[in-house]
Write an enzyme that holds these catalytic residues in place. Structure first.
Site, mmCIF file in Angstrom:
data_model
loop_
_atom_site.group_PDB
_atom_site.id
_atom_site.type_symbol
_atom_site.label_atom_id
_atom_site.label_comp_id
_atom_site.label_asym_id
_atom_site.label_seq_id
_atom_site.Cartn_x
_atom_site.Cartn_y
_atom_site.Cartn_z
ATOM 1 N N LYS A 50 24.158 46.938 -0.916
ATOM 2 C CA LYS A 50 24.324 46.135 0.292
ATOM 3 C C LYS A 50 25.746 45.584 0.313
ATOM 4 O O LYS A 50 26.151 44.856 -0.588
ATOM 5 C CB LYS A 50 23.311 44.997 0.305
ATOM 6 C CG LYS A 50 23.430 44.118 1.521
ATOM 7 C CD LYS A 50 22.292 43.125 1.595
ATOM 8 C CE LYS A 50 22.447 42.203 2.782
ATOM 9 N NZ LYS A 50 21.378 41.209 2.839
ATOM 10 N N LYS A 68 22.988 49.870 2.911
ATOM 11 C CA LYS A 68 23.143 49.019 4.095
ATOM 12 C C LYS A 68 24.549 48.472 4.189
ATOM 13 O O LYS A 68 25.041 47.986 3.179
ATOM 14 C CB LYS A 68 22.134 47.879 3.971
ATOM 15 C CG LYS A 68 22.251 46.812 4.992
ATOM 16 C CD LYS A 68 21.246 45.755 4.665
ATOM 17 C CE LYS A 68 21.332 44.639 5.678
ATOM 18 N NZ LYS A 68 20.395 43.591 5.391
HETATM 19 C C1 PBG Z 1 19.500 38.726 4.482
HETATM 20 C C2 PBG Z 1 19.719 39.932 5.317
HETATM 21 C C3 PBG Z 1 20.767 40.211 6.205
HETATM 22 C C4 PBG Z 1 20.423 41.410 6.841
HETATM 23 C C5 PBG Z 1 19.209 41.825 6.315
HETATM 24 N N1 PBG Z 1 18.796 40.906 5.359
HETATM 25 C C6 PBG Z 1 21.973 39.448 6.553
HETATM 26 C C7 PBG Z 1 22.996 39.141 5.554
HETATM 27 O O1 PBG Z 1 22.955 39.561 4.397
HETATM 28 O O2 PBG Z 1 23.918 38.408 5.927
HETATM 29 C C8 PBG Z 1 21.214 42.099 7.916
HETATM 30 C C9 PBG Z 1 20.406 42.941 8.857
HETATM 31 C C10 PBG Z 1 21.112 43.333 10.110
HETATM 32 O O3 PBG Z 1 22.297 43.021 10.329
HETATM 33 O O4 PBG Z 1 20.458 43.985 10.940
HETATM 34 N N2 PBG Z 1 20.044 38.717 3.231
#
Ligand code: PBG
Length: 327
Positions: free
Chosen positions: A195, A248
């Site tokens: 991520k 992601k």
């Molecule tokens: C929470 C999380 C996020 C997303 C999914 N889980 C945001 C972040 O890490 O700031 C993003 C999902 C999206 O942008 O569609 N940790």
């Protein structure tokens, strides 16, 4: 006169031939629909930066689950808007909170719909970070127990799969341990192993009410410039017991999706995140692009890059378009 020996155009001439030789086919079973659960009844709050996406109360979440079932979408991914927030994100593991209630309601009403839960603290902490804060920093190890308790509360509510997205080191192992200890050996962990600290999450933060109140997430989410580090994260999460790996965001990271796919033998998911969705929506609303064609091209690219499944806000639209075309 020169005649080409090879004529690739022969296999592009008609729709029938193109279909026959197509290498990548999307289908409804590739998709997972993210949903935002909130308290109350008949609540349907529009998310302004994500046209067509809403914060929904449990009764309306059930309608979404029903639609998924009709469209052949296998599952949903739940995010929660809790009734209260504190320093420790206590509401994340509260059995009376919105996510836990939604999980139980969906599994009761539509047991065939897979319910995956996002396991993180950022929606539940007053400071909006994904872990505990000490001396202005997100502390790793003290956060692990809270994440494990959160995953356990989701499993107890009936979740089919838990998906940790916090990026703390060792959280997959901690969650696996807690699940196993309490009789949930059979619940898979779908880890957001890879991520990135991405600006593409912007619209999500409005949808989930999870904006960091200070600083940013670069001390725990990955640097967008790194690929080999992604493989390290994947290896580590697999060693700790992850069953499915998520990359992601998706669009700017398709090389990472391919590398993870080639490097592992577990299912790979990619998350077509909020900003990727909103870019297409905004351009389409301006009449600058053909929304359906652009969205389907993006999703096809993700699958071609190696994604076995795609978490996408386009899940219902895409499944509907595929159905219309008889695919
Ligand atoms: C929470 C999380 C996020 C997303 C999914 N889980 C945001 C972040 O890490 O700031 C993003 C999902 C999206 O942008 O569609 N940790």
């Amino acid at each position: 006169m020169y005649y080409p020996v090879s004529r690739p155009r022969r296999l592009r001439r008609t729709a029938g031939i193109r279909r026959l030789v197509r290498e990548t086919d999307l289908c409804a079973s590739d998709f997972i629909l993210p949903l935002f659960v909130t308290h109350g009844q008949r609540v349907k709050n529009a998310v302004s930066a994500m046209p067509g996406v809403f914060q929904l109360s449990v009764d309306n979440i059930l309608r979404e689950a029903e639609e998924c079932l009709e469209l052949g979408i296998p599952g949903v991914l739940l995010f929660g808007l809790p009734a209260y927030k504190d320093e420790k994100g206590s509401s994340a593991c509260d059995p009376d909170e919105a996510v836990q209630r939604a999980v139980t309601a969906i599994k009761k009403e539509y047991p065939q719909v897979l319910v995956i839960t996002d396991v993180c603290l950022c929606e539940y902490t007053s400071h909006g970070h994904c872990g505990l804060i000490e001396d202005g920093d997100v502390k790793n190890d003290p956060t692990l127990n809270l994440l494990a308790r959160t995953a356990l509360s989701h499993a107890r509510a009936g979740a089919d799969i838990v998906a940790p997205s916090d990026m703390m080191d060792g959280r997959v192992g901690a969650i696996r341990g807690a699940l196993d200890e309490h009789g949930f050996q059979h619940i898979p962990i779908m880890s957001y192993a890879v991520k990135y600290a991405s600006a593409f999450y912007g619209p999500f933060r409005e949808a989930a009410g999870a904006t960091p109140q200070f600083g940013d997430r670069r001390s725990y989410q990955m640097d967008p410039a790194n690929l080999r580090e992604a493989l390290k994260e994947v290896e580590q999460d697999l060693a700790e017991g992850a069953d499915i790996i998520i990359v992601k965001p998706a669009l700017a990271y398709l090389d990472v999706v391919r590398a993870v796919k080639d490097h592992t033998n577990v299912p790979v998911a990619c998350y077509n995140v909020s900003g990727e969705f909103s870019l297409v929506k905004a351009a389409a609303q301006n009449g600058w692009i053909d929304e359906k064609k652009v969205a389907m091209e993006m999703l096809t690219g993700m699958k071609r890059a190696g994604a076995d499944m795609i978490i996408t806000y386009y899940a219902k639209d895409a499944a509907g378009w595929l159905k219309e075309e008889g695919r």
